[in-house]
Structure formats: structure tokens, C-alpha cells
Design a protein around this motif. Structure first.
Motif, PDB file in Angstrom:
ATOM      1  N   ARG A 245      28.150  43.835  33.476  1.00 54.21           N
ATOM      2  CA  ARG A 245      27.932  42.372  33.534  1.00 54.21           C
ATOM      3  C   ARG A 245      27.109  41.972  34.754  1.00 54.21           C
ATOM      4  NH1 ARG A 245      33.366  39.175  32.741  1.00 54.21           N
ATOM      5  NH2 ARG A 245      31.944  37.440  32.413  1.00 54.21           N
TER       6      ARG A 245
ATOM      7  N   ARG B  57      35.704  45.555  24.221  1.00 51.63           N
ATOM      8  CA  ARG B  57      35.696  44.664  25.402  1.00 51.63           C
ATOM      9  C   ARG B  57      34.243  44.351  25.807  1.00 51.63           C
ATOM     10  NH1 ARG B  57      39.514  46.579  29.451  1.00 51.63           N
ATOM     11  NH2 ARG B  57      40.520  44.562  29.496  1.00 51.63           N
TER      12      ARG B  57
ATOM     13  N   HIS C 118      31.952  40.699  25.845  1.00 49.97           N
ATOM     14  CA  HIS C 118      31.263  40.171  27.026  1.00 49.97           C
ATOM     15  C   HIS C 118      29.741  40.246  26.893  1.00 49.97           C
ATOM     16  CE1 HIS C 118      34.706  39.357  29.587  1.00 49.97           C
ATOM     17  NE2 HIS C 118      35.256  40.451  29.101  1.00 49.97           N
TER      18      HIS C 118
ATOM     19  N   GLN D  16      32.589  45.334  33.760  1.00 48.70           N
ATOM     20  CA  GLN D  16      32.279  44.405  34.850  1.00 48.70           C
ATOM     21  C   GLN D  16      31.007  44.855  35.583  1.00 48.70           C
ATOM     22  OE1 GLN D  16      33.991  41.898  34.466  1.00 48.70           O
ATOM     23  NE2 GLN D  16      33.478  40.637  36.221  1.00 48.70           N
TER      24      GLN D  16
END
Ligand SMILES: C[S@@+](CC[C@H](N)C(=O)[O-])C[C@H]1O[C@@H](n2cnc3c(N)ncnc32)[C@H](O)[C@@H]1O
Length: 200
Positions: free
Chosen positions: A77, A98, A102, A74
Motif C-alpha cells: 500500500r 486481503r 485493499h 501494508q
């Protein structure tokens, strides 16, 4: 091709054995998937924490004992230079997958609190969640000293872990009560069996 780096520096043989599994052996893909599900985290919770810590594009974040990597992904991102560090190759493989899903490429390091060799610049933020308790007292102190050295002056350290508030003499009663109330049905969190297999 894997982007997991071996970022451990050599340690004396008497150093704490960080790579020996503590509690549940997370050396299988299935166990890691269960752990990810039970960890009860996700993009919203991660974003709330990253906001609180001031992690923005260009920040450098190191998450020690990153597990399945949701916070690191995250952070990446939102454009941060994100580093995830963990002793478990299976955890890192899950985390890397993961990240790929993304479309981000944080840096993954197979290393522990005590032997992580940080080869980037000083971190703005260092985090560690639900993991420092794995180290006994003396080694916690060493880990915290090494963690401080990763940070730039004025950087932020975030520690989330278990704190027991009972007197040592009351440990048996309190721990049993905690386990009895913390266990959840299969699929909703750590189960009775998972809490009871943690002793080795
Ligand atoms: C309960 S999980 C927490 C994972 C993640 N921080 C989270 O909050 O979802 C604990 C993690 O600590 C890792 N770990 C255990 N001992 C470690 C050590 N000495 N150094 C680095 N990671 C460690 C385990 O492999 C596991 O991924």
C-alpha cells in the motif's frame, strides 16, 4: 485468478519437512481466520514497523512465513515491491484476498524458508515474524544463511520470534507458567485449547 506462485526449488528428500503442519494445522479457512484475529497485528503496527525498517515506495521487501499477509499488504500500500512467502496455501489465499480488498497486488509465493526461490532482484528488507521457531536448530541456521542471500549488501533483516531466557533444566516449569499466563478467553487471543493442542 490466483496470483500465488509456486516458488519452491527442489530439495533433497532428507531436508526438513517444511510442509508438514507444525502444531495447529492451519489447513482450513476457519483456522486461518482465527490465527489472523489472534496474531494481534494491524495497519498501525505494520506501519510502525515499516517506518522503522525504512520501507518506502520502490523498496523491495520479502516477508518469510508471511501468514495472513498484513505486513506485506501494508508494504504494498505504500508502493513497495512486496513479496509474501508461506508454506500454507490457506494462509496465502487469505493474504491474497486481503490484498485484493485493499487494491494492491503483492507477489505471493508458496514456499518455505528452506526452498524459497527468489526470482526478483536483491531485497532491501527481509522480515520474518513469529515463525523461525518452527525449524529445529540446524535448519534455522540453513534458513538464516539462505535469508542473507536474499538481501542486497547493507540490506536490513528483521527477525521477531520467541526467545527463552531460562536454563534448560527449568524448561518444564517455565513453559507451563508461560502457557498458563499467555492463554486468553475465546475471541481475545490463543485459548487454553489452542495452546494445548500444539503437541503432535
Ligand atoms: C504464527 S504464524 C505468523 C504469521 C506472520 N508472520 C505474522 O506475524 O502474523 C506462522 C506462519 O509460519 C508459516 N510457516 C511455518 N513453517 C514455515 C516454513 N518452514 N516456511 C515458511 N513458512 C512457514 C505458517 O504457515 C504460518 O503462516
Amino acid at each position: 485468478m490466483s496470483s500465488i506462485h509456486g516458488s519452491a526449488r527442489p530439495r533433497p528428500v532428507w531436508s526438513f519437512p517444511e510442509y508438514e503442519p507444525v502444531g495447529i494445522d492451519l489447513g482450513s479457512r476457519a483456522a486461518v481466520a482465527v490465527c489472523d484475529r489472534n496474531q494481534d497485528t494491524g495497519p498501525d503496527a505494520d506501519d510502525a514497523l515499516l517506518d522503522r525498517l525504512g520501507v518506502t515506495a520502490g523498496s523491495r521487501l520479502v516477508d518469510l512465513a508471511c501468514g495472513t499477509g498484513s505486513l506485506v499488504v501494508q508494504a504494498a500500500r505504500r508502493g513497495a515491491e512486496a513479496h509474501g512467502v508461506d508454506v500454507s496455501a490457506e494462509m496465502l489465499a487469505f493474504a491474497e484476498a486481503r490484498a485484493r480488498r485493499h487494491g494492491v497486488a503483492p507477489r505471493w509465493h508458496r514456499a518455505g524458508f528452506l526452498d524459497y526461490a527468489h526470482r526478483a532482484g536483491p531485497a532491501d528488507v527481509v522480515t520474518t515474524k513469529s515463525a523461525l521457531h518452527q525449524l529445529p536448530g540446524f535448519w534455522k541456521q540453513q534458513a538464516l544463511r539462505d535469508t542473507a542471500a536474499l538481501l542486497r549488501p547493507g540490506g536490513t533483516f528483521y527477525l521477531y520470534d520467541i526467545v527463552f531466557s531460562f536454563a534448560p533444566d527449568a524448561a518444564d516449569t517455565h513453559l507451563q507458567r508461560w502457557i498458563d499466563t499467555a492463554e486468553r478467553p475465546e475471541g481475545e487471543g490463543f485459548t487454553h485449547a489452542e495452546y494445548h493442542c500444539r503437541r503432535r
